[in-house]
Write an enzyme that holds these catalytic residues in place. Sequence first.
Site, PDB file in Angstrom:
ATOM      1  N   THR A 174       3.104   2.475  -3.778  1.00  0.00           N
ATOM      2  CA  THR A 174       3.926   1.375  -4.266  1.00  0.00           C
ATOM      3  C   THR A 174       5.089   1.172  -3.295  1.00  0.00           C
ATOM      4  OG1 THR A 174       5.041   0.484  -6.226  1.00  0.00           O
ATOM      5  CG2 THR A 174       5.269   2.858  -5.850  1.00  0.00           C
TER       6      THR A 174
ATOM      7  N   GLY B  15       2.123  -9.724 -17.106  1.00  0.00           N
ATOM      8  CA  GLY B  15       1.911  -8.863 -15.950  1.00  0.00           C
ATOM      9  C   GLY B  15       1.206  -7.561 -16.287  1.00  0.00           C
TER      10      GLY B  15
ATOM     11  N   SER C  88       7.268   4.435 -12.919  1.00  0.00           N
ATOM     12  CA  SER C  88       5.857   4.039 -12.869  1.00  0.00           C
ATOM     13  C   SER C  88       5.122   4.324 -14.181  1.00  0.00           C
ATOM     14  CB  SER C  88       5.148   4.770 -11.730  1.00  0.00           C
ATOM     15  OG  SER C  88       3.773   4.448 -11.724  1.00  0.00           O
TER      16      SER C  88
ATOM     17  N   LYS D 142       3.490   0.310   1.064  1.00  0.00           N
ATOM     18  CA  LYS D 142       2.181  -0.347   1.203  1.00  0.00           C
ATOM     19  C   LYS D 142       1.908  -0.853   2.617  1.00  0.00           C
ATOM     20  CE  LYS D 142       2.172  -2.054  -3.580  1.00  0.00           C
ATOM     21  NZ  LYS D 142       1.960  -3.250  -4.403  1.00  0.00           N
TER      22      LYS D 142
END
Length: 280
Positions: A62, A245, A15, A66
């Site tokens: 994440t 992104g 992450s 979720k």
Amino acid sequence: MKQVFGVFGDPVGHSLSPAMHNAAFSALGMDCIYHAFRVTPEKLEKAILGAEAMGFGGINLTVPLKEKALKLDFVKPDPLAKRIGAVNTLVFGKKGDIQGYNTDGPGAKQALLDTGVEIRGSRMVVAGAGGAARAVAFQLAADGADITVINRTEERAVGLAREISAADLPGKIRGTGLSGLKELLRDADVLINTTTLGMHPNTDATIVTAEELHSGLTVFDIVYNPLETRLLREARTSGAKTISGVLMLVYQGAEAFRLWTGVEPPLELMKKTVLEALQA
């Protein structure tokens, strides 16, 4: 004592959220710290309640947490998150309440607006029918886009489109398989890839090549590792406008930051931090 924030997921070691949020906290002189925590689905309930009990400021969620978080009785989702069926941001209230939000859709919307895309009335092709596609398509339908969801498994695309249509939002939406993609793109204004095709380490994969794209198109790939996916390279070759992104990652993180703190985050610094981490 530092206020703790974090991201829960499995896996979560990759992450970029800790670097992004810690840079923002530091720049604003806030006595806060953001960590990544590996949390499996079966431990999610205990992890959230433990974080709330210990006074965490807020949590990001994440994969694969979720959807599961939304089903927990003590998580109170806002209307958009409820429609999407997933939360990626939890805010701990002073009275012990836990609010759930989904900032993926707003993050995608802001990335498009930043690039000059007029969402209302735009003909958009959304590739994929998973969690990210749901978040993006619900948001864009709410903003009046004309959407076609495409997926390798046509039934999933049709099912998602039917579900969003039932929400009676301003936009139009339909679902189909991959067979008519070339014709769809010919008339489209925007292509959004919400699949993992092209993500590291399978960096040579792409949903389409330059021959199927055109210069009047905006191509948005929510994959951010690698920084420039093969899809974005193909789009550049065709003369299409591209959106990385990274923008969605930063904007969804910035929205979570606002929800937690009520403070406007330093967007350019967050973006710079993510870019540096990806290029390291």
